[in-house]
Design an enzyme around this catalytic site. Structure first.
Site, short mmCIF file in Angstrom:
data_model
loop_
_atom_site.label_atom_id
_atom_site.label_comp_id
_atom_site.label_asym_id
_atom_site.label_seq_id
_atom_site.Cartn_x
_atom_site.Cartn_y
_atom_site.Cartn_z
N ALA A 73 21.74 -31.72 128.45
CA ALA A 73 20.86 -31.39 129.58
C ALA A 73 20.00 -30.17 129.32
O ALA A 73 18.87 -30.10 129.79
CB ALA A 73 21.71 -31.19 130.84
N THR A 74 20.52 -29.19 128.57
CA THR A 74 19.72 -27.99 128.32
C THR A 74 18.44 -28.34 127.57
O THR A 74 17.36 -27.85 127.91
CB THR A 74 20.55 -26.95 127.53
N ASN A 153 25.99 -26.43 140.77
CA ASN A 153 27.16 -26.50 139.91
C ASN A 153 28.30 -25.58 140.34
O ASN A 153 29.45 -25.79 139.97
CB ASN A 153 26.77 -26.16 138.46
N GLN A 181 24.95 -32.22 137.85
CA GLN A 181 26.18 -32.32 138.65
C GLN A 181 26.16 -33.48 139.64
O GLN A 181 27.14 -33.70 140.34
CB GLN A 181 26.42 -31.00 139.40
N SER A 199 23.50 -35.10 131.79
CA SER A 199 24.31 -34.95 130.58
C SER A 199 25.55 -35.82 130.63
O SER A 199 26.22 -35.90 131.66
CB SER A 199 24.72 -33.48 130.42
N ALA A 200 25.89 -36.44 129.50
CA ALA A 200 27.01 -37.39 129.45
C ALA A 200 28.36 -36.74 129.71
O ALA A 200 29.23 -37.33 130.35
CB ALA A 200 27.03 -38.09 128.09
N HIS A 201 28.55 -35.53 129.23
CA HIS A 201 29.91 -34.96 129.31
C HIS A 201 30.31 -34.54 130.72
O HIS A 201 31.46 -34.19 130.95
CB HIS A 201 30.06 -33.78 128.33
N THR A 240 16.81 -37.73 114.29
CA THR A 240 17.69 -38.89 114.15
C THR A 240 18.59 -39.02 115.37
O THR A 240 19.23 -38.06 115.79
CB THR A 240 18.55 -38.76 112.88
N CYS A 326 28.45 -21.98 131.37
CA CYS A 326 27.43 -21.35 130.53
C CYS A 326 27.26 -19.87 130.83
O CYS A 326 26.68 -19.13 130.05
CB CYS A 326 26.08 -22.06 130.72
#
Length: 380
Positions: A73-74, A153, A181, A199-201, A240, A326
């Protein structure tokens, strides 16, 4: 390893087993580069990426061509903000955001401010909520973007995204939202939004992969790339592709579609059990509002104790944080809570509890007991 009970799901989530299983073949058997067009290894990798793109798009009610994969996401936030700045380079530019945004957004705005952009950071009330009339009043003829998060968040407060999108549309201003979030936790639709990072995580996928939704078929411009070198992802983001990570993100998105509503109800009950019991303790108070918030988050201030010692003691048995992962390396109190009017001492002595799909009632009861014990010891 004897881990504590995990109640820090806003920081990150564990990968679902089905996500891991979906990823594994793309580390070894199907290891091809998705940009290799001349042989089956590349074809299979590209097919896996496009399948994941469709899965991710469905989670946010978007078209697959509107999904650009990033390293997280960043990067997506920087592509949205700095990429938009590059589009309007040479023009007078103004950006509107909020004091309680994630540091990824605030720091990206600082970067373009140093390059000549004007930035307005809206205040919030003591509950962390925006004044939409104030937002409207801050729009200038040269305002290029409104950048406001979907859900906070630290407090879980949900901003009125639909109303904000209408304000942006009315003034023909790009609306960018950090939905890190929100995606995978509440139903999310992209209607009225021009750019959205996630973001996936944060929804049981792997770390190191995220996406930027870029609205198509709209007259407002799309961001220019900030990473060049090959023209991958339709020129928006060269490099890639992380095929295993993208496959994992796609699988996680598919799984979240099937479980968001039921899980939210379960987590709300557990969160309320935790919150009600902790707020009976003398000197405690809720940071934020009980309305319009994520169902799995509560942020509580503990008066009469020193914040660093409180966090250290609670984390012996319960994994929690005092704010964004973060920003947790910083000894400063949360900028989010400061914007809401909390004192530095109370800001440092505030704990964010964020629950997830593996949280059980016994975990909550253990947490309540441990927090009570810690407070008794520290106050003595």
């Amino acid at each position: 390893m004897n881990y504590p009970i995990y109640l820090d799901y806003n920081a990150t989530t564990p990968c679902e087993q089905e996500v891991i299983e979906a990823m594994l073949p793309y580390f070894s058997q199907h290891f091809g580069n998705a940009a290799s067009k001349a042989h089956p290894f590349g074809w299979l990798a590209e097919e896996a990426v496009e399948n994941a793109r469709e899965q991710v798009a469905q989670l946010i009610a978007a078209k697959s061509k509107e999904i650009v994969f990033t390293s997280g996401a960043t990067e997506a936030i920087n592509l949205a903000i700095q990429g938009t700045f590059e589009v309007y380079k040479g023009e007078k530019q103004h950006y509107i955001s909020c004091q309680t945004e994630h540091k990824a957004v605030l720091d990206a705005l600082k970067a373009i401010e140093k390059r000549g952009a004007e930035v307005t950071l809206l205040p919030v009330d003591p509950y962390g909520q925006l004044d939409l009339e104030n937002l409207k009043s801050q729009i200038r003829p040269h305002t290029k973007m409104i950048a406001l998060m979907w859900a906070n968040n630290e407090t879980g407060i949900i901003h009125p995204v639909e109303q904000i999108s209408k304000i942006a549309e009315e003034h023909q201003v790009i609306f960018f939202t950090d939905a890190v979030q929100a995606v995978g936790k509440i139903p999310v639709k992209t209607e009225g939004i021009h750019l959205m990072a996630f973001s996936a995580h944060k929804f049981y996928g792997p770390k190191g992969v995220g996406a930027l939704y870029i609205r198509h078929n709209h007259p407002l411009p799309k961001p220019l790339p900030i990473i060049v070198g090959g023209g991958h992802e339709k020129g928006f983001r060269s490099g890639t592709l992380n095929v295993p990570g993208i496959v994992g993100m796609g699988k996680a998105a598919e799984l979240r579609q099937m479980s968001i509503i039921d899980e939210a109800g379960k987590l709300a009950k557990l969160r309320d059990l935790l919150e009600v019991n902790l707020l009976t303790i003398s000197g405690t108070s809720l940071n934020g509002s009980k309305e319009n918030r994520l169902s799995h988050v509560t942020n509580i201030a503990f008066g009469g104790v020193e914040g660093e010692e409180l966090l250290r003691s609670i984390n012996k048995k319960i994994a929690v944080s005092s704010g964004s992962a973060c920003s947790s390396i910083s000894p400063k109190p949360s900028h989010v809570l400061a914007a809401m009017g909390l004192s530095n001492d109370l800001g440092r002595a505030s704990i964010r509890f964020s629950l997830g799909k593996f949280t059980q009632e016994e975990d909550i009861r253990s947490c309540i007991e441990h927090v009570n014990t810690v407070l008794e010891q520290l106050r003595d």
